[in-house]
Design a protein around this motif. Sequence first.
Motif, short mmCIF file in Angstrom:
data_model
loop_
_atom_site.label_atom_id
_atom_site.label_comp_id
_atom_site.label_asym_id
_atom_site.label_seq_id
_atom_site.Cartn_x
_atom_site.Cartn_y
_atom_site.Cartn_z
N THR A 134 0.94 -0.63 -0.47
CA THR A 134 0.08 -0.15 -0.05
C THR A 134 0.71 1.03 -0.04
OG1 THR A 134 -1.87 -1.04 1.23
CG2 THR A 134 -1.39 1.40 0.77
N ASN A 135 1.99 1.49 0.85
CA ASN A 135 2.90 2.80 0.54
C ASN A 135 3.86 3.03 -0.51
OD1 ASN A 135 3.81 1.46 4.16
ND2 ASN A 135 3.46 3.55 3.69
N ALA A 136 3.85 1.39 -1.88
CA ALA A 136 4.38 1.96 -2.90
C ALA A 136 3.28 1.86 -3.76
CB ALA A 136 5.00 0.27 -3.18
N LEU A 137 2.03 1.85 -3.80
CA LEU A 137 1.11 1.95 -4.20
C LEU A 137 1.16 3.88 -4.26
CD1 LEU A 137 -1.01 1.64 -6.21
CD2 LEU A 137 -2.82 0.95 -4.78
N PHE A 138 1.19 4.26 -2.49
CA PHE A 138 0.92 5.33 -2.53
C PHE A 138 2.34 6.06 -2.79
CE2 PHE A 138 -1.78 7.59 1.08
CZ PHE A 138 -1.17 8.95 0.48
N PHE A 164 8.37 15.23 -1.11
CA PHE A 164 9.03 14.71 0.59
C PHE A 164 7.78 13.47 0.63
CE2 PHE A 164 9.10 15.53 5.11
CZ PHE A 164 9.66 14.82 5.22
N LEU A 165 6.32 13.71 0.17
CA LEU A 165 5.35 13.13 1.00
C LEU A 165 5.82 11.71 0.53
CD1 LEU A 165 3.09 11.69 2.62
CD2 LEU A 165 1.58 12.82 0.71
N ALA A 166 5.96 11.19 -1.05
CA ALA A 166 6.68 10.41 -1.55
C ALA A 166 7.73 9.09 -1.49
CB ALA A 166 6.85 10.48 -3.41
#
Length: 264
Positions: A134-138, A164-166
């Motif tokens: 999920t983090n990777a998709l985000f 920065f969020l990425a």
Amino acid sequence: MTGHTHGDRRVSPVFLGIAAVTAVSGWAAWTGFADNPGFAVFLFVTAAWVVSLCLHEYAHARTALHGGDISVGAKGYLTLNPLKYTHALLSIVLPVLFVVMGGIGLPGGAVFIERERIRGRWRHSLISAAGPLTNALFAVVCTAPFWLDALDGVPDTFRYALAFLALLQVTAAILNFLPVPGLDGYGVIEPWLSYSIRRQVEPFAPFGLLAVFGILWIPEVNEAFFDAVDAILRGLGVEEWDTYWGQRLYRFWQGTPDVPEITG
């Protein structure tokens, strides 16, 4: 309770409130509405980070539900409410503190899955992998304007905030996938290990995350880790310049810098 009701899956007002803060602060960062753009970036990135943490835990729970653990509904894990997690401190407060302190996406991991209800090693592995995926998709979604070359018209302040969020999402995905006891990466391989190895490793699980962060304090390891993060972000079209200014804006309490405009 063995079944589930519609209320078990209704999206929590708490989550909707966090999503609303993300939207409003994102709008403020985009339009320059706020007197202090750094504060708008801080609110946007922090709220969006908490949203991603909720989605991370939801992914674990939803995958467990389909794997056979119908108890996750009664525990409130399908409502996206961060207050329903087993350890709200570990899943929300500490990750936010680590972002503020060091710009690292601390893995969460606080939904209690009744593993004895799950049949099949692949299902166990998938439940553990669902969170960091999920983090990777985000991260892919956050960087879409970069790798789609669609940044025309995107204000620099918002661009840097997204970068920065990425970075936080990429660090969270990498750290979560480490095969260290207590992290999701170990949960992926654990079903495939022998019973004796699992028994020997089990006592170390509560200290796995602490050990990882202790090792990250070693300068050489820290440099190698962030080199890997930067390489992934470059592959997604995000330059170190973008993440640097995103973090500078995020730390508004250090004084909001004069953000340079990108030309060309």
